[in-house]
Design a protein around this motif. Structure first.
Motif, mmCIF file in Angstrom:
data_model
loop_
_atom_site.group_PDB
_atom_site.id
_atom_site.type_symbol
_atom_site.label_atom_id
_atom_site.label_comp_id
_atom_site.label_asym_id
_atom_site.label_seq_id
_atom_site.Cartn_x
_atom_site.Cartn_y
_atom_site.Cartn_z
ATOM 1 N N UNK A 1 36.384 53.762 36.842
ATOM 2 C CA UNK A 1 36.535 53.379 35.437
ATOM 3 C C UNK A 1 36.956 51.930 35.303
ATOM 4 N N UNK A 2 37.355 51.313 36.411
ATOM 5 C CA UNK A 2 37.796 49.932 36.370
ATOM 6 C C UNK A 2 36.607 48.986 36.450
ATOM 7 N N UNK A 3 36.579 48.014 35.543
ATOM 8 C CA UNK A 3 35.474 47.052 35.532
ATOM 9 C C UNK A 3 35.737 45.899 36.474
ATOM 10 N N UNK A 4 36.945 45.768 36.985
ATOM 11 C CA UNK A 4 37.275 44.634 37.821
ATOM 12 C C UNK A 4 37.469 43.391 36.974
ATOM 13 N N UNK A 5 37.848 42.307 37.607
ATOM 14 C CA UNK A 5 38.139 41.076 36.874
ATOM 15 C C UNK A 5 36.880 40.332 36.466
ATOM 16 N N UNK A 6 35.787 40.528 37.200
ATOM 17 C CA UNK A 6 34.561 39.792 36.940
ATOM 18 C C UNK A 6 34.615 38.373 37.471
ATOM 19 N N UNK A 7 35.724 38.024 38.136
ATOM 20 C CA UNK A 7 35.900 36.673 38.638
ATOM 21 C C UNK A 7 35.633 36.559 40.133
ATOM 22 N N UNK B 1 13.593 43.839 52.183
ATOM 23 C CA UNK B 1 15.051 43.796 52.327
ATOM 24 C C UNK B 1 15.597 43.298 50.995
ATOM 25 N N UNK B 2 16.634 43.951 50.520
ATOM 26 C CA UNK B 2 17.099 43.578 49.197
ATOM 27 C C UNK B 2 18.522 43.982 48.896
ATOM 28 N N UNK B 3 18.874 43.775 47.638
ATOM 29 C CA UNK B 3 20.247 43.988 47.176
ATOM 30 C C UNK B 3 20.506 45.449 46.847
ATOM 31 N N UNK B 4 21.686 45.890 47.213
ATOM 32 C CA UNK B 4 22.113 47.273 46.988
ATOM 33 C C UNK B 4 23.536 47.245 46.455
ATOM 34 N N UNK B 5 23.793 48.028 45.411
ATOM 35 C CA UNK B 5 25.134 48.110 44.828
ATOM 36 C C UNK B 5 25.635 49.544 44.941
ATOM 37 N N UNK B 6 26.763 49.783 45.577
ATOM 38 C CA UNK B 6 27.332 51.130 45.607
ATOM 39 C C UNK B 6 27.629 51.621 44.188
ATOM 40 N N UNK B 7 27.441 52.887 43.945
ATOM 41 C CA UNK B 7 27.595 53.416 42.588
ATOM 42 C C UNK B 7 29.020 53.289 42.054
ATOM 43 N N UNK B 8 30.014 53.171 42.933
ATOM 44 C CA UNK B 8 31.403 53.053 42.485
ATOM 45 C C UNK B 8 31.965 51.643 42.688
ATOM 46 N N UNK B 9 31.078 50.657 42.773
ATOM 47 C CA UNK B 9 31.534 49.273 42.956
ATOM 48 C C UNK B 9 32.435 48.836 41.806
ATOM 49 N N UNK B 10 33.570 48.217 42.116
ATOM 50 C CA UNK B 10 34.504 47.769 41.078
ATOM 51 C C UNK B 10 34.015 46.499 40.387
ATOM 52 N N UNK B 11 33.435 45.609 41.156
ATOM 53 C CA UNK B 11 33.044 44.307 40.612
ATOM 54 C C UNK B 11 31.538 44.271 40.318
ATOM 55 N N UNK B 12 31.059 45.294 39.628
ATOM 56 C CA UNK B 12 29.637 45.387 39.328
ATOM 57 C C UNK B 12 29.124 44.273 38.442
ATOM 58 N N UNK B 13 29.920 43.829 37.485
ATOM 59 C CA UNK B 13 29.503 42.757 36.578
ATOM 60 C C UNK B 13 29.265 41.465 37.347
#
Length: 437
Positions: A32-38, A324-336
């Motif tokens: 649920x945490x969006x992270x700082x985005x920084x 070969x490419x980019x992958x984001x874990x579904x629970x990544x905190x710093x998704x933005x």
């Protein structure tokens, strides 16, 4: 709803999902945490000192300078997913990784820990008028999909074909063989002249497997090899087109077309023979130009010929490839932050720098490629890329290594006939699936 509105809605949906750990819009549930985005943490499949690492490291510096977002990067190497896997069900150790579909499918898709990045295609590329989806061809995106989700956003492309020295076969790139029979005439001429037509390090099972899988797809099209592998009765392997593919492999093995010692040497012995001019053609991926350049003979002109089909040449011909490419874990905190970083990396400047440094092919067709990659880039542009081994190795991994590999290695080294191979593959496949349930 029109297509533009659908894409805009999807973009808004994914942007929000990434910001919330990719939990919104019906996507994978996450933190649920969006992270700082920084800042974000990026684990890469490349090792420090590799050309790809150098290009990405420079892009990271540019991204931070332009956005103020810090990228905590670790150059983990090819085992990046194995290292990340223990953390995927909690807060992932990395917000972004890069890899190709087979590994992502087996380690992340199967556990529902890979985010669907489809909406990121609508993300604007900084400094350009278009979006990510505007610059990445749909046919490359297909190579990063699993279960209807865009789990890999491709940035680099590797394609397979017949590699050769253009100086040894002048004009061949202007007179592409129309089918296999025409190409085999070239091989026969080499053999008659006392030269080895083909190179193969048969101790690498996957290298040998390129032959049969390509013959099947060349005759029946993408999906045909996968269809037979999925047949739990094993009967498809005995149908005429599949038997003919085995006959062609057998004729090369028993006809003396492969370089001497290919069936008993250790990699990269035969590959080195090829690079030094002692064999004509090598069926291999486009990494081969960079891999063999250090020991290739002086003036070696790296050229690639697509695997000939059984039909007339033309646009849409199948070409075996992987991305070969980019992958984001579904629970990544710093998704933005990860989303912004990915969009930045698709910029033409960054993609051109990556192509220049790696001497490879990127997923933007408006980027110039190295001379050694010109044929491959053109084949990809004109043809229809399909997953290496038709996706069989990633979807049926145990069958691939325990059933197919041993039998095909015997076929490609001339130890069994085409009929024996077809009969045994049919019977052993049926037994495998019966045991697997």
């Amino acid at each position: 709803m029109n297509r533009r509105l659908i894409r805009r809605t999807a973009a808004m949906c994914v942007a929000g999902a990434l910001a919330l750990g990719l939990s919104a819009c019906g996507g994978p549930t996450g933190s649920a945490s969006a992270g700082s985005g920084k800042e974000l943490t990026y684990w890469s499949m490349w090792k420090k000192g590799e050309p790809q690492q150098k290009a990405l490291s420079a892009a990271i510096d540019d991204f931070t300078a332009e956005t103020g977002i810090k990228v905590n990067v670790q150059w983990q190497g090819r085992d990046v997913l194995k290292k990340l896997q223990p953390t995927l069900h909690g807060v992932p150790a990395a917000d972004l990784i890069d890899r190709n579909l087979p590994q992502v499918k087996s380690m992340m898709v199967s556990t529902d820990t890979a985010a669907d990045l489809s909406g990121v295609l609508d993300e604007p590329i900084p400094g350009e008028s278009g979006t990510v989806g505007d610059v990445v061809p749909a046919k490359y995106l297909e190579l990063g999909k699993a279960e209807g989700k865009q789990v890999v956003l491709p940035y680099a492309v590797v394609a397979n074909g017949f590699w050769y020295d253009g100086n040894s076969f002048p004009g061949l790139d202007q007179k592409t063989p129309k089918d296999w029979d025409a190409f085999q005439a070239t091989l026969a001429a080499e053999k008659k002249a006392g030269r080895a037509p083909l190179a193969l390090d048969a101790d690498i099972p996957d290298y040998g497997a390129y032959w049969y899988s390509n013959f099947v797809v060349a005759a029946k099209g993408p999906g045909s090899f996968h269809q037979a592998a999925a047949d739990k009765t094993g009967k498809l392997w005995k149908e005429p087109a599949y038997v003919k593919a085995a006959e062609r492999v057998s004729s090369l093995a028993k006809g003396g077309y492969f370089a001497d010692g290919y069936d008993a040497s250790k990699f990269p012995a035969i590959q080195q023979k090829w690079a030094t001019g002692k064999a004509g053609f090598l069926l291999m991926g486009s990494w081969i130009a960079g891999e063999t350049k250090p020991y290739a003979k002086d003036g070696f002109d790296f050229k690639m010929l697509p695997f000939p089909t059984d039909g007339a040449p033309g646009s849409g011909a199948p070409i075996e490839a992987t991305t070969y490419g980019w992958v984001v874990p579904s629970k990544a905190k710093q998704g933005e932050a990860a989303r912004k970083f990915v969009a930045f990396l698709y910029g033409k400047k960054q993609m051109q720098a990556y192509a220049d440094e790696s001497q490879g092919i990127v997923a933007r067709e408006d980027v110039k490629v190295a001379p050694a990659m010109a044929d491959t880039a053109e084949a990809l542009k004109e043809g229809t890329p399909y997953n290496t081994f038709d996706g069989v190795d990633m979807d049926f991994a145990e069958w691939w290594t325990k059933t197919f590999h041993p039998l095909h290695t015997k076929l490609v080294t001339g130890k069994i006939s085409a009929q024996e191979f077809s009969d045994q593959l049919a019977a052993q496949s049926a037994d495998f699936w019966k045991r697997a349930g």
